[in-house]
Design a protein around this motif. Sequence first.
Motif, PDB file in Angstrom:
ATOM      1  N   CYS A 151       0.808  -1.223   0.000  1.00  0.00           N
ATOM      2  CA  CYS A 151       0.000   0.000   0.000  1.00  0.00           C
ATOM      3  C   CYS A 151       0.839   1.270   0.000  1.00  0.00           C
ATOM      4  N   ASN A 152       0.404   2.222  -0.831  1.00  0.00           N
ATOM      5  CA  ASN A 152       0.916   3.586  -0.813  1.00  0.00           C
ATOM      6  C   ASN A 152       2.412   3.718  -1.029  1.00  0.00           C
ATOM      7  N   CYS A 153       2.982   2.876  -1.864  1.00  0.00           N
ATOM      8  CA  CYS A 153       4.394   3.037  -2.193  1.00  0.00           C
ATOM      9  C   CYS A 153       4.686   2.305  -3.490  1.00  0.00           C
ATOM     10  N   GLN A 154       5.807   2.645  -4.106  1.00  0.00           N
ATOM     11  CA  GLN A 154       6.183   1.975  -5.343  1.00  0.00           C
ATOM     12  C   GLN A 154       6.840   0.641  -5.031  1.00  0.00           C
ATOM     13  N   TYR A 360     -11.679 -14.849  -5.810  1.00  0.00           N
ATOM     14  CA  TYR A 360     -11.214 -14.153  -7.000  1.00  0.00           C
ATOM     15  C   TYR A 360     -12.268 -13.251  -7.646  1.00  0.00           C
ATOM     16  N   HIS A 361     -13.400 -13.040  -6.994  1.00  0.00           N
ATOM     17  CA  HIS A 361     -14.468 -12.271  -7.637  1.00  0.00           C
ATOM     18  C   HIS A 361     -14.367 -10.770  -7.383  1.00  0.00           C
ATOM     19  N   VAL A 362     -13.453 -10.344  -6.505  1.00  0.00           N
ATOM     20  CA  VAL A 362     -13.262  -8.919  -6.218  1.00  0.00           C
ATOM     21  C   VAL A 362     -11.872  -8.517  -6.681  1.00  0.00           C
ATOM     22  N   ILE A 363     -11.797  -7.434  -7.444  1.00  0.00           N
ATOM     23  CA  ILE A 363     -10.515  -6.923  -7.942  1.00  0.00           C
ATOM     24  C   ILE A 363     -10.068  -5.774  -7.043  1.00  0.00           C
ATOM     25  N   PRO A 364      -8.908  -5.893  -6.390  1.00  0.00           N
ATOM     26  CA  PRO A 364      -8.409  -4.779  -5.574  1.00  0.00           C
ATOM     27  C   PRO A 364      -8.202  -3.542  -6.444  1.00  0.00           C
ATOM     28  N   THR A 365      -8.656  -2.408  -5.982  1.00  0.00           N
ATOM     29  CA  THR A 365      -8.592  -1.191  -6.796  1.00  0.00           C
ATOM     30  C   THR A 365      -7.655  -0.169  -6.171  1.00  0.00           C
ATOM     31  N   ASP A 366      -6.701   0.269  -6.967  1.00  0.00           N
ATOM     32  CA  ASP A 366      -5.792   1.342  -6.581  1.00  0.00           C
ATOM     33  C   ASP A 366      -5.363   2.073  -7.843  1.00  0.00           C
ATOM     34  N   SER A 367      -4.327   2.877  -7.765  1.00  0.00           N
ATOM     35  CA  SER A 367      -3.888   3.642  -8.934  1.00  0.00           C
ATOM     36  C   SER A 367      -3.439   2.723 -10.074  1.00  0.00           C
ATOM     37  N   GLU A 368      -2.908   1.543  -9.736  1.00  0.00           N
ATOM     38  CA  GLU A 368      -2.491   0.600 -10.776  1.00  0.00           C
ATOM     39  C   GLU A 368      -3.693   0.096 -11.564  1.00  0.00           C
ATOM     40  N   THR A 369      -4.813  -0.119 -10.879  1.00  0.00           N
ATOM     41  CA  THR A 369      -6.030  -0.557 -11.554  1.00  0.00           C
ATOM     42  C   THR A 369      -6.513   0.521 -12.519  1.00  0.00           C
ATOM     43  N   LEU A 370      -6.503   1.766 -12.066  1.00  0.00           N
ATOM     44  CA  LEU A 370      -6.914   2.882 -12.921  1.00  0.00           C
ATOM     45  C   LEU A 370      -6.005   2.992 -14.142  1.00  0.00           C
ATOM     46  N   ARG A 371      -4.678   2.867 -13.912  1.00  0.00           N
ATOM     47  CA  ARG A 371      -3.731   2.950 -15.019  1.00  0.00           C
ATOM     48  C   ARG A 371      -3.998   1.868 -16.053  1.00  0.00           C
ATOM     49  N   HIS A 372      -4.256   0.640 -15.576  1.00  0.00           N
ATOM     50  CA  HIS A 372      -4.469  -0.475 -16.495  1.00  0.00           C
ATOM     51  C   HIS A 372      -5.738  -0.265 -17.336  1.00  0.00           C
ATOM     52  N   LEU A 373      -6.811   0.169 -16.713  1.00  0.00           N
ATOM     53  CA  LEU A 373      -8.061   0.379 -17.443  1.00  0.00           C
ATOM     54  C   LEU A 373      -7.903   1.471 -18.493  1.00  0.00           C
ATOM     55  N   LYS A 374      -7.105   2.485 -18.174  1.00  0.00           N
ATOM     56  CA  LYS A 374      -6.883   3.568 -19.136  1.00  0.00           C
ATOM     57  C   LYS A 374      -5.958   3.116 -20.259  1.00  0.00           C
ATOM     58  N   GLN A 375      -4.871   2.429 -19.912  1.00  0.00           N
ATOM     59  CA  GLN A 375      -3.846   2.093 -20.885  1.00  0.00           C
ATOM     60  C   GLN A 375      -4.244   0.929 -21.793  1.00  0.00           C
ATOM     61  N   VAL A 376      -4.958  -0.045 -21.234  1.00  0.00           N
ATOM     62  CA  VAL A 376      -5.299  -1.246 -21.998  1.00  0.00           C
ATOM     63  C   VAL A 376      -6.714  -1.189 -22.570  1.00  0.00           C
ATOM     64  N   HIS A 377      -7.655  -0.613 -21.794  1.00  0.00           N
ATOM     65  CA  HIS A 377      -9.058  -0.608 -22.223  1.00  0.00           C
ATOM     66  C   HIS A 377      -9.564   0.781 -22.615  1.00  0.00           C
ATOM     67  N   SER A 378      -8.689   1.773 -22.625  1.00  0.00           N
ATOM     68  CA  SER A 378      -9.046   3.146 -23.034  1.00  0.00           C
ATOM     69  C   SER A 378     -10.235   3.683 -22.257  1.00  0.00           C
ATOM     70  N   ARG A 379     -10.273   3.384 -20.964  1.00  0.00           N
ATOM     71  CA  ARG A 379     -11.343   3.881 -20.096  1.00  0.00           C
ATOM     72  C   ARG A 379     -10.834   5.044 -19.252  1.00  0.00           C
ATOM     73  N   LEU A 430      12.912  -2.433 -11.191  1.00  0.00           N
ATOM     74  CA  LEU A 430      12.574  -1.622 -12.368  1.00  0.00           C
ATOM     75  C   LEU A 430      11.078  -1.585 -12.644  1.00  0.00           C
ATOM     76  N   ILE A 431      10.328  -2.467 -11.986  1.00  0.00           N
ATOM     77  CA  ILE A 431       8.886  -2.520 -12.215  1.00  0.00           C
ATOM     78  C   ILE A 431       8.225  -1.393 -11.427  1.00  0.00           C
ATOM     79  N   THR A 432       8.164  -0.241 -12.012  1.00  0.00           N
ATOM     80  CA  THR A 432       7.582   0.940 -11.374  1.00  0.00           C
ATOM     81  C   THR A 432       6.532   1.549 -12.290  1.00  0.00           C
ATOM     82  N   ALA A 433       5.707   2.403 -11.713  1.00  0.00           N
ATOM     83  CA  ALA A 433       4.651   3.052 -12.494  1.00  0.00           C
ATOM     84  C   ALA A 433       5.232   3.879 -13.637  1.00  0.00           C
ATOM     85  N   SER A 434       6.344   4.562 -13.379  1.00  0.00           N
ATOM     86  CA  SER A 434       6.932   5.414 -14.423  1.00  0.00           C
ATOM     87  C   SER A 434       7.424   4.577 -15.601  1.00  0.00           C
TER      88      SER A 434
END
Length: 455
Positions: A151-154, A360-379, A430-434
């Motif tokens: 939580c709350n860190c890279q 497995y029916h609940v997806i944890p949501t954080d900034s990574e989830t938002l990034r993925h939906l925007k980058q992969v699903h254009s949401r 090296l696996i960072t958001a940037s």
Amino acid sequence: MEEKVAERSASFHFDFNINIELPFAFQLEEAVCSYGFFMMAPNQWDPLSKTLTRPLSSSSSLVSISQRSQTLAVRVHALSPQHQHQHQHQHQHQRHITSQICRMLRLSQAEEKAVMEFRSMTLDLPDRSFAGRVFRSPTLFEDMVKCILLCNCQWPRTLGMAQALCELQLELQNGLPHAVTVSGNAKVETEGFIPKTPAAKETRRKKVAKKGKLLKRKLEFEVDENSQMDSVLASGSNTTLLPTDNGNSEELCSDDSYHHQFPNGKDQYFDRTGNFPSPSELANLDESFLAKRCGLGYRAAYIIELARAIVEGKIQLEQLEKLSEDASLSNYKQLDDQLKQIKGFGPFTRANVLMCLGYYHVIPTDSETLRHLKQVHSRNTTLKNIEIDLEEIYGKYEPYQFLAFWSEIWDFYQTRFGKMNEMPSSDYKLITASNMRSTSEATKKRKRPSRKSQC
């Protein structure tokens, strides 16, 4: 089952092998290199020999796990003098080791059923590196602490905190020269205990906290002072897969993997890493000492409170594991309600812990989830509408929405960073958001004024 027990020098090394029959199509590297926990100490994955090495819970045994055909070959290295007499209880010891390994690799009938059902749902998808098994820890306690560290860190900071906890465990085991416990009102000294991990970068958080309680609203954790659960120390989950003997244990597992990772011998592992600390090892530590020694910041308070609640019998990890055996929705609600009572376990942390328990029916949501939906699903997803978007995209995979989501995440990681099972441990940081941003996003980010210039 026959076991080979051999004395190794005056330091009381006793090695023996355990062979575990595997389900059809199981691949160790897919099962291990499927979730970020495999990168976190004390796990050591060797991409050359395709071997997982780590110490296990409540044991001074170091295990190396590799695959030979449809058999899991486990070499157990017992490094304590007490193991000189342990052959009298060898069968019980082997069952304990096997239970923890099966938990890590999710080798149970329930998990196998989930894997097969998920695969049948995703036959229309292209081949992916993620096969439906999410790697986890030998114990629920280690999973819970590692979920806090997410939580709350890279990612590099998460890796550093896990490594520092294992280094601390080694120091505690060897006897600390400083007063670090709270028993007897002992004064805590932290000089000389400098984490061998990246320095904490929480200065900005401290500045924000002075302006009010904005920090608490931003944290992923939800603090609740009431924790009214019964508990005992965790034991490994029950599994139906027991050790088997095929008469070729010496051929199935060799020490070659150790020569790759630890050329100076097996003791080098313990000298360098240590084990993940147990609840009893953390329960009596002073909060400020733990925060400073391991760079945990505010997380130290949550971890110590969790450890104390387990040791005092207020949180029953064995009961939580038992409730999760059939992964029913009614049990999910009951487990979620119990986890809410633990200080520091907000929605994101609870969803991750429950995923580790097989829900497995609940997806944890954080900034990574938002990034993925925007980058992969254009949401253009926000925290307000994220549940709607997740349902539209992954609802058809119920009750395995998380597995479908994670298969995309893991595939994206492989595209960005290469195959995880072949990645050297030095590259994990090296696996960072940037590094996951697209070129256009990175350019846009560089053009923005820095936070420092806005202060």
